[in-house]
Design an enzyme around this catalytic site. Structure first.
Site, PDB file in Angstrom:
ATOM      1  N   ASP A  51      16.321  28.584  24.245  1.00 25.75           N
ATOM      2  CA  ASP A  51      16.970  28.666  22.634  1.00 25.75           C
ATOM      3  C   ASP A  51      15.841  28.511  21.861  1.00 25.75           C
ATOM      4  O   ASP A  51      16.457  28.607  20.671  1.00 25.75           O
ATOM      5  CB  ASP A  51      18.107  27.544  22.676  1.00 25.75           C
ATOM      6  CG  ASP A  51      17.561  26.046  22.867  1.00 25.75           C
ATOM      7  OD1 ASP A  51      16.283  25.833  22.743  1.00 25.75           O
ATOM      8  OD2 ASP A  51      18.162  25.187  22.448  1.00 25.75           O
ATOM      9  N   GLU A 189       9.380  17.402  27.498  1.00 24.77           N
ATOM     10  CA  GLU A 189       8.473  17.701  26.325  1.00 24.77           C
ATOM     11  C   GLU A 189       7.946  16.756  25.617  1.00 24.77           C
ATOM     12  O   GLU A 189       8.635  15.668  25.078  1.00 24.77           O
ATOM     13  CB  GLU A 189       9.526  18.624  25.621  1.00 24.77           C
ATOM     14  CG  GLU A 189       9.066  19.477  24.502  1.00 24.77           C
ATOM     15  CD  GLU A 189       9.745  20.378  23.794  1.00 24.77           C
ATOM     16  OE1 GLU A 189      10.839  20.733  24.284  1.00 24.77           O
ATOM     17  OE2 GLU A 189       9.543  20.952  22.633  1.00 24.77           O
TER      18      GLU A 189
HETATM   19  O1  KIV Z   1      13.810  26.745  24.215  1.00 19.42           O
HETATM   20  C1  KIV Z   1      12.582  26.514  24.858  1.00 19.42           C
HETATM   21  O2  KIV Z   1      11.703  27.258  24.735  1.00 19.42           O
HETATM   22  C2  KIV Z   1      12.428  25.270  25.624  1.00 19.42           C
HETATM   23  C3  KIV Z   1      11.101  25.131  25.920  1.00 19.42           C
HETATM   24  C4  KIV Z   1      10.233  24.573  25.099  1.00 19.42           C
HETATM   25  C5  KIV Z   1      11.044  23.981  27.409  1.00 19.42           C
HETATM   26  O3  KIV Z   1      13.292  24.499  25.827  1.00 19.42           O
END
Ligand code: KIV
Length: 271
Positions: A51, A189
């Site tokens: 997202d 994260e």
């Molecule tokens: O939306 C995204 O790119 C993510 C990553 C940062 C893991 O969730």
């Protein structure tokens, strides 16, 4: 690649085997056909239709505005290009929190309309009903703990999470809750490297880190960040493998010059 040199399709089973064999898992985001074709061809293990499309594709300053329809559109484009990698689509903000029936409906739409292999949800115990319901339909679920950008308004900041003991303990418990529910993998994260390594050691499912140190089972980055298309985002965990912003600006400037001085098209570039 298998030992015969043939392309091997990545599945949850393959990812689990990689963890057992201590083979690191490489994951990147992609949101469109052309980018997905390139990274799949290069041999990436997992493609995340993140997202983060809300930021890097649509220009919003958070992941909150992107809709389920928009995520499905990105998912369809990526799946069409992908021959080998395992494709995970992020469930967007508002499509699963606090309502497990809605969560199941959203997950089924993603799976049916994109052809992706799995969905990813942010959170631990507070979303476990949604996780359970999605899993009950046979849809593989990837968890996401630590800094969860869909909760940015609760956190109020993008600083490193789980530095204090209470938050670290809660994260470890949440990781166990997600694993026990049946998640096939979890993204961690922006947490201390020591904690990332501890979770990867404690859990039997693959743990993929972004800013979670080298002790986890794999790494993920946003493709626009690692290619240097985004310039304004420079967290410590980011390694830029290219500076595409500069390279593309140079190419576009050359094109403009060539058009203006009529050196493009030349004799060979016409009919
Ligand atoms: O939306 C995204 O790119 C993510 C990553 C940062 C893991 O969730």
């Amino acid at each position: 690649m298998s030992s015969e040199g043939k392309a091997k399709i990545v599945t949850t089973h393959v990812l689990q085997e990689m963890k057992l064999k201590k083979e690191k898992i490489a994951m990147l985001t992609a949101y469109d056909y052309s980018m997905a074709r390139i990274i799949d061809g290069a041999g990436i293990d997992i493609i995340l239709v993140g997202d983060s499309a809300s930021n890097v594709m649509a220009g919003f300053d958070s992941t909150l505005p992107i809709t389920l329809e928009q995520m499905i559109y990105h998912g369809q484009s990526v799946v069409k290009a992908t021959k080998r990698a395992f494709v995970v689509v992020d469930m967007p903000f508002g499509s699963y929190q606090g309502n497990s029936k809605l969560a199941l409906t959203s997950a089924i739409r993603i799976m049916k309309e994109t052809g992706a292999d799995a969905v990813k949800l942010e959170g631990g115990r507070e979303i476990i009903e949604s996780v359970d319901r999605i899993l009950s339909a046979g849809v593989p679920v990837m968890g996401h703990l630590g800094l969860t950008p869909q909760s940015i308004n609760k956190f109020g900041t993008y600083v490193v999470r789980a530095r204090d003991e209470d938050e670290a303990d809660k994260l470890v418990e949440d990781a166990h809750i997600l694993q026990d529910a049946g998640c096939f993998s979890i993204v961690l994260e922006k947490i201390p490297a020591k904690l990332g390594a501890q979770v990867a050691r404690d859990l039997t499912i693959p743990i993929i880190g972004i800013g979670a140190g080298p002790g986890v089972d794999g790494q993920v980055l946003v493709i626009h960040d690692m290619l240097g298309i985004t310039q304004e985002f420079s967290p410590r965990f980011l390694r830029r493998y290219l500076n595409l912003d500069v390279a593309m600006t140079g190419a576009v400037k050359s094109y403009i010059k060539d058009v203006k001085n009529v050196s493009f098209p030349n004799e060979k570039e016409q009919y």
